[in-house]
Enzyme design. Structure first.
Site, PDB file in Angstrom:
ATOM      1  N   GLY A  86    -110.308 -52.787 -12.483  1.00 23.23           N
ATOM      2  CA  GLY A  86    -111.545 -53.554 -12.263  1.00 23.23           C
ATOM      3  C   GLY A  86    -112.589 -52.713 -11.562  1.00 23.23           C
ATOM      4  N   GLY A  89    -114.143 -51.425  -8.866  1.00 22.64           N
ATOM      5  CA  GLY A  89    -113.829 -51.334  -7.447  1.00 22.64           C
ATOM      6  C   GLY A  89    -115.001 -50.843  -6.613  1.00 22.64           C
ATOM      7  NE  ARG A  90    -116.073 -45.323  -8.009  1.00 24.85           N
ATOM      8  CZ  ARG A  90    -116.275 -44.065  -8.238  1.00 24.85           C
ATOM      9  NH1 ARG A  90    -117.101 -43.407  -7.485  1.00 24.85           N
ATOM     10  NH2 ARG A  90    -115.655 -43.456  -9.211  1.00 24.85           N
ATOM     11  CE  LYS A 146    -118.976 -44.462 -11.271  1.00 25.66           C
ATOM     12  NZ  LYS A 146    -118.830 -43.563 -12.417  1.00 25.66           N
ATOM     13  CG  ASP A 193    -115.421 -45.834   0.326  1.00 25.96           C
ATOM     14  OD1 ASP A 193    -115.406 -45.864  -0.936  1.00 25.96           O
ATOM     15  OD2 ASP A 193    -115.845 -44.861   0.970  1.00 25.96           O
ATOM     16  N   GLY A 194    -115.409 -48.645  -1.990  1.00 26.05           N
ATOM     17  CA  GLY A 194    -116.468 -49.204  -2.830  1.00 26.05           C
ATOM     18  C   GLY A 194    -117.715 -48.339  -2.893  1.00 26.05           C
ATOM     19  NE  ARG A 215    -121.358 -46.744 -15.552  1.00 23.61           N
ATOM     20  CZ  ARG A 215    -120.083 -46.427 -15.343  1.00 23.61           C
ATOM     21  NH1 ARG A 215    -119.685 -45.163 -15.397  1.00 23.61           N
ATOM     22  NH2 ARG A 215    -119.201 -47.354 -15.048  1.00 23.61           N
ATOM     23  CG  ASP A 266    -109.385 -46.952 -16.367  1.00 22.87           C
ATOM     24  OD1 ASP A 266    -108.479 -46.221 -16.808  1.00 22.87           O
ATOM     25  OD2 ASP A 266    -109.990 -46.706 -15.315  1.00 22.87           O
ATOM     26  CG  ASP A 297    -115.961 -44.154 -15.349  1.00 23.31           C
ATOM     27  OD1 ASP A 297    -117.074 -44.436 -14.871  1.00 23.31           O
ATOM     28  OD2 ASP A 297    -114.923 -44.758 -15.038  1.00 23.31           O
TER      29      ASP A 297
HETATM   30  P1  AMP Z   1    -112.434 -43.967 -12.103  1.00 22.28           P
HETATM   31  O1  AMP Z   1    -111.469 -42.863 -11.912  1.00 22.28           O
HETATM   32  O2  AMP Z   1    -113.795 -43.718 -11.522  1.00 22.28           O
HETATM   33  O3  AMP Z   1    -112.515 -44.419 -13.524  1.00 22.28           O
HETATM   34  O4  AMP Z   1    -111.875 -45.190 -11.257  1.00 22.28           O
HETATM   35  C1  AMP Z   1    -110.599 -45.765 -11.459  1.00 22.28           C
HETATM   36  C2  AMP Z   1    -110.487 -47.036 -10.675  1.00 22.28           C
HETATM   37  O5  AMP Z   1    -110.582 -46.789  -9.277  1.00 22.28           O
HETATM   38  C3  AMP Z   1    -111.544 -48.072 -10.995  1.00 22.28           C
HETATM   39  O6  AMP Z   1    -110.963 -49.349 -10.898  1.00 22.28           O
HETATM   40  C4  AMP Z   1    -112.546 -47.850  -9.883  1.00 22.28           C
HETATM   41  O7  AMP Z   1    -113.343 -48.985  -9.652  1.00 22.28           O
HETATM   42  C5  AMP Z   1    -111.641 -47.544  -8.705  1.00 22.28           C
HETATM   43  N1  AMP Z   1    -112.333 -46.751  -7.688  1.00 22.28           N
HETATM   44  C6  AMP Z   1    -112.681 -45.446  -7.759  1.00 22.28           C
HETATM   45  N2  AMP Z   1    -113.285 -45.045  -6.623  1.00 22.28           N
HETATM   46  C7  AMP Z   1    -113.336 -46.118  -5.807  1.00 22.28           C
HETATM   47  C8  AMP Z   1    -113.835 -46.352  -4.481  1.00 22.28           C
HETATM   48  N3  AMP Z   1    -114.431 -45.386  -3.769  1.00 22.28           N
HETATM   49  N4  AMP Z   1    -113.699 -47.584  -3.975  1.00 22.28           N
HETATM   50  C9  AMP Z   1    -113.112 -48.564  -4.670  1.00 22.28           C
HETATM   51  N5  AMP Z   1    -112.603 -48.415  -5.896  1.00 22.28           N
HETATM   52  C10 AMP Z   1    -112.725 -47.207  -6.476  1.00 22.28           C
HETATM   53 MG    MG Z   2    -113.415 -45.677 -14.651  1.00 24.49          MG
END
Ligand code: AMP
Ligand code: MG
Length: 470
Positions: free
Chosen positions: A85, A87-88, A108, A120-121, A172, A244, A254
């Site tokens: 989901g 997350g940030r 983002k 930390d989002g 984005r 994802d 991404d």
């Molecule tokens: P990504 O590798 O950017 O595709 O992220 C994979 C997952 O990790 C996704 O669900 C993101 O929303 C979550 N995510 C990545 N970085 C963060 C962050 N700093 N805080 C919260 N969730 C994160």
């Molecule tokens: Mg991603």
């Protein structure tokens, strides 16, 4: 501020698809980069310049927005994670552009959500500017991609392995944020009704001619096949082709530890977390097929006649390597000046790539130099290159306009890693000039406007690895 033309279809889907929440405000938003073309296209030029930093950091909600974090799951490096989901990231909503196209507007780095897990989002300035620059460069190269509308510094520090880093938010823009993982989450939970609703939604939004789930699969496979061939043709390595991060729209999405290759090697990996080379340059076609097989598996869960669906999906997936190869041959043939490729051209292309790999020749510059006297200087084994070039000249003798085709398909400038790293370092120190210089050159990548940016890294400039840096 006059109301923007939001038209939020995702927010109208069942509540199981997302969590409604607002971005978390930041301390001192400051606009770092803004995409005027994109803001015009999306109608977001309705945000007055003095409000941009507040709106594109999440501090001020534009009228008509319906902010939410999307639910999805996904295979990360081959292992299923049942809940990822946003997350940030927070989807502000969708706008209908001046070109009639519906686009997601997403922040983002906009703060924690119910899907943040340990994170930390937030995002730091480096990855935000990297994504901004590389996604816009991809677009200028003619490759389907999400776009960047704005980058805003938050005025807050965030903590990463390296220590305290300046925070930033990226806006984005995407045809949608539907991913393979969006289908997987409902399929794995056995939520067939939600899966059907999502399938109908994806068809309506992206493949309106599709007659059902298997037709949708066909459409996504075709889009992904074309996309991977395009990545390969510019030496692009995505780095995290998890399910994802595979968009249903066929856009590149991404930009984490992505990179463009300098010296060519089919096994090239940049991402520091990709120890096995799962997402190596030359493995991207295989992974794209694997990802589509996961989509097929998810889509099948809603079919009444599962045996028939499995048979049909299997056929679609098995056709995909051939589709990618054909698209790959067309792209690389064009780079050699061949407008109408034949099967035999595969050997001509592969032989050149083998020479490049043996000599560690620069991928971008070697292709760009073809047809010039200096082409052989890119290689150390010049006799081998000359022998290849003789075959090549014979092949293109009958082509109508090989040089023009090559000029239009072999970029002069790509976002090289060392330039990106230098740009980030400068930006952290408050100097946006390298970012602006790169952006300017990368917007017209087929023109030699800034030859210095075409230079491969010197020994001490080489960036051996890239980091997710989330
Ligand atoms: P990504 O590798 O950017 O595709 O992220 C994979 C997952 O990790 C996704 O669900 C993101 O929303 C979550 N995510 C990545 N970085 C963060 C962050 N700093 N805080 C919260 N969730 C994160
Ligand atoms: Mg991603």
């Amino acid at each position: 501020m006059k109301p923007l033309t939001f038209d939020n279809s995702y927010a109208a889907l069942p509540q199981a698809f997302y969590s409604r929440l607002n971005p978390t405000p930041v301390k001192a938003p400051r606009l770092l980069a803004f995409n005027d073309d994109m803001s015009y296209l999306t109608g977001l030029d309705g945000v007055p310049p003095e409000d941009r930093a507040a709106v594109f950091s999440g501090n001020q909600l534009p009228e008509g927005a319906a902010p939410l974090a999307q639910l999805y799951a996904g295979h990360q490096f081959g292992t299923y994670n049942p809940q990822l989901g946003d997350g940030r990231a927070i989807l502000l909503g969708e706008v209908l552009g001046r070109d009639g196209i519906r686009r997601d507007i997403q922040l983002k780095g906009s703060g924690p959500t119910p899907y943040s897990r340990m994170g930390d989002g937030r995002a730091w300035l480096g990855p935000v500017l990297r994504e901004y620059l590389v996604s816009e460069a991809m677009h200028a190269l003619g490759i389907p991609t999400t776009r960047a509308l704005a980058a805003v510094a938050t005025g807050e520090d965030i903590w990463r392995e390296q220590g305290a880093l300046p925070g930033a938010v990226l806006t984005r823009v995407a045809r949608s944020h539907l991913r393979v993982g969006t289908f997987q989450v409902f399929a794995h939970r056995g939520e067939v009704e939600n899966l059907r609703t999502l399938t109908d939604y994806a068809i309506r939004r992206h493949y309106p001619d599709a007659k059902g789930p298997m037709d949708l699969l066909r459409g996504v496979c075709a889009a992904q096949a074309g996309l991977i061939a395009q990545w390969m043709s510019v030496g692009f390595i995505h780095g995290v082709m998890n399910t994802d991060n595979a968009a249903i729209s066929g856009e590149t999405i991404d930009y984490g530890p992505c990179a463009f290759m300098d010296a060519f090697h089919a096994g090239r990996v940049f991402s520091s977390i990709d120890q096995q080379g799962r997402y190596a340059y030359g493995n991207q076609p295989n992974i794209a097929v694997w990802n589509m097989a996961q989509l097929a598996t998810a889509l099948i869960q809603q079919m009444d006649d599962k045996d028939a669906a499995v048979a049909e999906a299997t056929e679609v997936i098995h056709a995909m390597p051939g589709q990618i190869e054909e698209a790959w041959r067309a792209r690389f043939a064009a780079k050699l000046g061949i407008a109408t490729p034949v099967a035999d051209d595969t050997a001509l292309i592969e032989d050149l790539l083998a020479l490049m790999q043996k000599d560690g020749a620069d991928f971008t510059n070697s292709f760009r130099a073809l047809g010039k006297e200096t082409a052989r200087d890119q290689f150390t084994d010049r006799e081998a290159f000359d022998a290849w070039a003789t075959r090549w000249r014979e092949r293109i003798a009958s082509e109508p306009a090989p040089l023009a085709l090559m000029q239009a398909t072999n970029p002069a400038v790509i976002p090289r890693n060392h330039r990106i790293e230098q740009m980030i370092e400068a930006a952290v120190a408050g100097d946006m000039a390298p970012f602006e210089r790169l952006m300017k050159a990368l917007c017209t990548p087929f023109e030699e406007t800034d030859p210095e940016l075409a230079r491969p890294p010197a020994q001490d400039e080489i960036v051996p690895a890239t980091f997710c840096g989330t």
